[in-house]
Design a protein around this motif. Structure first.
Motif, PDB file in Angstrom:
ATOM      1  N   ARG A 249     -64.080  19.282  94.619  1.00 57.69           N
ATOM      2  CA  ARG A 249     -64.229  19.343  96.078  1.00 57.69           C
ATOM      3  C   ARG A 249     -65.435  18.542  96.543  1.00 57.69           C
ATOM      4  NH1 ARG A 249     -64.779  18.687 100.439  1.00 57.69           N
ATOM      5  NH2 ARG A 249     -64.496  20.029 102.283  1.00 57.69           N
ATOM      6  N   SER A 250     -66.546  18.654  95.819  1.00 57.15           N
ATOM      7  CA  SER A 250     -67.792  17.967  96.221  1.00 57.15           C
ATOM      8  C   SER A 250     -67.639  16.458  96.122  1.00 57.15           C
ATOM      9  CB  SER A 250     -68.946  18.434  95.333  1.00 57.15           C
ATOM     10  OG  SER A 250     -69.166  19.819  95.505  1.00 57.15           O
ATOM     11  N   ASN A 251     -66.885  15.987  95.153  1.00 57.92           N
ATOM     12  CA  ASN A 251     -66.758  14.553  94.934  1.00 57.92           C
ATOM     13  C   ASN A 251     -65.993  13.849  96.053  1.00 57.92           C
ATOM     14  OD1 ASN A 251     -68.179  14.706  92.556  1.00 57.92           O
ATOM     15  ND2 ASN A 251     -66.356  14.800  91.259  1.00 57.92           N
ATOM     16  N   LEU A 252     -65.333  14.620  96.888  1.00 57.18           N
ATOM     17  CA  LEU A 252     -64.585  14.025  98.011  1.00 57.18           C
ATOM     18  C   LEU A 252     -65.465  13.767  99.216  1.00 57.18           C
ATOM     19  CD1 LEU A 252     -61.285  16.145  97.840  1.00 57.18           C
ATOM     20  CD2 LEU A 252     -61.649  13.817  96.991  1.00 57.18           C
ATOM     21  N   CYS A 253     -66.663  14.334  99.201  1.00 54.24           N
ATOM     22  CA  CYS A 253     -67.543  14.223 100.374  1.00 54.24           C
ATOM     23  C   CYS A 253     -68.690  13.255 100.112  1.00 54.24           C
ATOM     24  CB  CYS A 253     -68.102  15.600 100.724  1.00 54.24           C
ATOM     25  SG  CYS A 253     -66.820  16.814 101.109  1.00 54.24           S
TER      26      CYS A 253
END
Length: 253
Positions: A249-253
């Motif tokens: 999830r974090s890598n998408l932001c």
């Protein structure tokens, strides 16, 4: 059915082995752990609500993936240990071991006569009586691993006495609860906790029983390898999955 204990064989050969604690009560995750390249799994009945049928399916999944299924029971309970072993587990992990008596009781519960008092059964580990049951009893006594977890100050202080019980297959550290016992909860890298782990490792080396470490921080794995440790538990699949989900999830932001 009872087969050669691959974990036991690799430890005897001095090979490195890696395991995970299975905290998700599902056969699918055990199968994934096996295909991901691990050597053994510890099915957790201490911290997890899990029914006997699911435990048996998880053991069966480990067999299918050709990894060694161990089961962590909440305590030394002869009836529960009997059911777990009759489901096909190849080892019993006992948490919070603090005395030689606990290990002697474990041997009595998990081993057949003349070593122990495990009740005879010709179920799935014995292939339902397909072969010689006399041979099965002998093989079961040779292949079932008994694993104490040392998780308290008292366990550390009594470690030599605990490991003097014949028939133990491995000793597993429990730094988390050990830190609490020493008054420094969750500070597994505290000096007093690390000293306790070293005492357990030294006693296991003296007793010639494999020591299993749980690396938690960078560098700990390498440090244990340099000390001659070959067995490692790399956490639990629930924690690994949670961190992977967070990272995704974090890598998408």
């Amino acid at each position: 059915m009872l087969t050669i204990n691959r974990l036991q064989e690799k430890l005897r050969a001095g090979q490195q082995v890696f395991g995970l604690i299975a905290t998700i009560p599902a056969a699918l995750t055990v199968e994934m752990i096996g295909h991901a390249g691990y050597d053994f799994v510890i099915i957790d009945m201490e911290h997890v609500m899990i029914n006997p049928e699911t435990v048996e399916h998880m053991i069966r999944a480990a067999e299918a993936a050709q990894i060694t299924p161990l089961v962590r029971v909440p305590e030394v309970d002869a009836k529960e240990i009997l059911r777990v072993l009759d489901s096909g587990a190849q080892g019993i992990v006992v948490p919070h071991v603090e005395s030689r008596r606990q290990m002697e009781e474990l041997v009595q519960a998990a081993q057949y006569s003349p070593v122990g008092k495990r009740s005879l059964n010709s179920g799935r580990p014995a292939a339902f009586g397909k072969g010689s049951l006399v041979d099965y009893v002998r093989q079961a006594n040779e292949r079932i691993m008994l694993v104490p977890m040392i998780e308290s100050r008292l366990g550390v202080e009594r470690i030599a006495d605990i490991l003097s019980v014949p028939g133990l297959g491995m000793v597993l550290e429990g730094a988390a609860d050990l830190s609490q016992s020493y008054g420094v909860p969750w500070q597994t890298d505290a000096a007093i906790v690390q000293e306790g782990l070293c005492r357990v490792w030294e006693a296991s080396r003296e007793a010639r029983i494999p020591y299993c470490a749980i690396p938690r921080k960078p560098g700990e794995y390498t440090a244990w390898v340099e000390q001659g440790v070959h067995a490692f538990v790399l956490g639990d699949e629930r924690g690994i999955a949670f961190r992977a989900l967070q990272a995704r999830r974090s890598n998408l932001c």
